[in-house]
Design an enzyme around this catalytic site. Structure first.
Site, short mmCIF file in Angstrom:
data_model
loop_
_atom_site.label_atom_id
_atom_site.label_comp_id
_atom_site.label_asym_id
_atom_site.label_seq_id
_atom_site.Cartn_x
_atom_site.Cartn_y
_atom_site.Cartn_z
N GLU A 150 1.65 1.71 -4.10
CA GLU A 150 1.13 2.56 -3.86
C GLU A 150 1.34 4.22 -4.29
OE1 GLU A 150 -3.05 3.88 -3.41
OE2 GLU A 150 -3.42 1.82 -3.01
N HIS A 151 1.09 4.52 -2.67
CA HIS A 151 1.09 6.47 -2.82
C HIS A 151 1.87 7.22 -3.76
CE1 HIS A 151 -2.09 7.43 0.23
NE2 HIS A 151 -2.13 5.38 0.72
N HIS A 164 0.86 -1.08 0.12
CA HIS A 164 0.13 -0.21 -0.39
C HIS A 164 0.46 1.17 0.08
CE1 HIS A 164 -2.29 2.59 2.49
NE2 HIS A 164 -3.12 3.19 1.37
N GLU A 192 -3.91 7.57 7.84
CA GLU A 192 -4.48 7.11 7.10
C GLU A 192 -4.90 6.10 8.14
OE1 GLU A 192 -5.18 4.93 2.88
OE2 GLU A 192 -3.77 5.70 2.91
#
Length: 473
Positions: free
Chosen positions: A93-94, A90, A170
């Site tokens: 991905e950022h 993840h 997040e």
């Protein structure tokens, strides 16, 4: 056919998509919709190709609007992360929205916006994906910049540090700030005894805090290659032209060398587990239970289609068995349902849930749910309910043709999971072939308490009392 994920910006989760499709079904009969369809070879009539470097391409022609959906999926998700590096899929991905050797940090998104497009990205246990919606004449530009970041990612220590703070925040908002998310994170960890599906997609906080630039680049180099990716283009496009563009932009990218993947198997599930989370923030308690279940690619896969029918008839709408009994007839719950997804690289889980009405105890609600499940195990489901559930699923498939994303998502997740385009195209027929006996056999195979984790979300009244006492002092 569809699965859940963590999206970078505005997620389109499967339950929302399914609800939208059901609205369409309610507005028109499935038979009429089918009669108006032109002759088709399959559900989406997807065309495929494979480049010399191993990139698999899929084209789904949909001429309802002069637009194109360009998606690139990598077979790299949370289950591929090294021990101690949870959340790196993840995180990467950022970071892919930073710079490359030819694009400055953030320039990728600016190019998409300048071309009138919309973009997003998402991470799952099984994959990471990136997409852009653009006018069809801008497709080449999207391929050019997506192929660039497949091969030429550049990261600075400062960018990594700043983005690490973003994912930590997040996690605080999506998991730590939501009691229900905390509960289900713990419940999944209890369900999967060995498999990495028990690892949170976003990662464990203490490991996320240590993720480094080197960790991100190592994961990128291992998995972000054309031979570990699926390209899907859907919309008003020409398949031959899509392939030509793919060869031009993606063809020169060198293959990656993903490490050997060891298939993780679960040991026998021998003991029922319970996870109870109490939190002063909880205003509405809830009951849920996950059962360890097969996916398309695990032991027991022969039950996968029947389990989709079972989930539909048991709890996917206001006409389902659990809803009719617990919400409408007995008025014990405000909500009740079930869910199941088969499209996994490994095993899966079957989920039932209910929320009690004010004044109804969680114990009474759990007993009521168990009573409904026991009826199914003892007496089976009716042929009428099975046929209704099958028809609803097939109707959803018909209306999924209207959405560029639905077909692209279904085909890509199937290929990522090791299945074929043909499996997707024939899904409605395979659902239609499910029998009552198969649904009952699937229920007996999965709905066993020794294979389950019961999850209870409860208010922490003692904590509220302590706070009230402190305020009085």
């Amino acid at each position: 056919m569809f699965g859940g994920k963590i999206a970078r910006r505005m997620p389109w989760p499967a339950p929302v998509l399914a609800a939208l499709l059901l609205i369409c079904v309610a507005a028109a009969s499935g038979g009429l919709a089918a009669a108006q369809e032109p002759q088709r070879r399959g559900l989406f009539d997807a065309e495929t190709f494979t480049l010399k470097n191993g990139l698999r391409g899929v084209v789904i022609v949909n001429r309802r609007a002069p637009v194109a959906l360009h998606m690139l999926w990598y077979r790299a998700g949370a289950i591929d992360e090294p021990a101690g590096n949870s959340g790196i899929a993840h995180f990467l991905e950022h970071l892919l929205f930073k710079g490359t050797k030819t694009l400055k940090s953030g320039e990728f998104s600016r190019i998409v916006a300048a071309n009138g497009g919309r973009e997003n990205a998402f991470t799952s246990w099984d994959y990471t994906g990136y997409y852009q919606f653009v006018a069809k004449d801008r497709l080449a530009r999207m391929m050019e910049i997506e192929a660039d970041r497949m091969a030429n990612l550049v990261l600075s220590e400062e960018e990594v540090r700043q983005e690490r703070q973003v994912i930590l925040e997040e996690r605080r908002s999506r998991i730590d700030g939501r009691p229900s998310s905390i509960l289900w994170e713990q419940a999944r960890r209890a369900l999967y005894l060995n498999h990495r599906y028990g690892r949170p997609i976003i990662g464990w906080m203490h490991e996320m805090e240590q993720l480094s630039r080197r960790d991100a680049l190592d994961f990128y180099k291992k998995y972000y290659g054309p031979n570990n990716a699926v390209l899907v283009v859907a919309g008003d496009v020409d398949p031959a032209e899509v392939r030509r563009l793919a060869e031009k932009y993606y063809g020169p990218v060198a293959r990656a060398k993903p490490p050997p993947r060891r298939k993780l198997l679960e040991p026998p599930q021998r003991a029922e587990r319970r996870v109870i989370y109490r939190d002063a923030r909880v205003r509405r308690p809830s009951f849920g239970r996950m059962y360890f279940a097969p996916g398309y690619n695990s032991s027991g896969a022969e039950h996968a289609y029947a389990l989709q029918v079972l989930a539909r008839l048991l709890g996917a709408s206001s006409t389902s068995l659990l809803y009719r009994s617990l919400v409408v007839r007995r008025k014990l719950a405000t909500a009740a349902g079930a869910d199941y997804g088969a499209n996994r690289r490994g095993p899966s889980d079957f989920y039932v849930y209910a929320s009690p009405r004010p004044g109804v105890g969680i114990d009474a609600l759990e007993k009521a749910v168990d009573a409904e499940l026991d009826k199914i195990l003892k007496h089976g489901v009716s042929a009428e309910d099975v046929e209704a559930a099958k028809q609803q699923l097939q109707d959803m498939a018909i209306f999924a043709r209207d959405s560029l994303r639905s077909g692209a998502h279904a085909v890509a997740t199937a290929l990522i999971a090791g299945r074929t385009v043909q499996d997707v195209e024939q899904w409605p027929a395979r659902i239609g072939a499910v029998t009552v006996d198969q649904v009952n056999a699937a229920a007996r195979y999965v709905l066993q308490r020794r294979k389950s984790v019961t999850a209870l979300l409860l208010p922490d009244r003692s904590d509220e009392t302590r706070k009230a006492e402190v305020q009085k002092q």
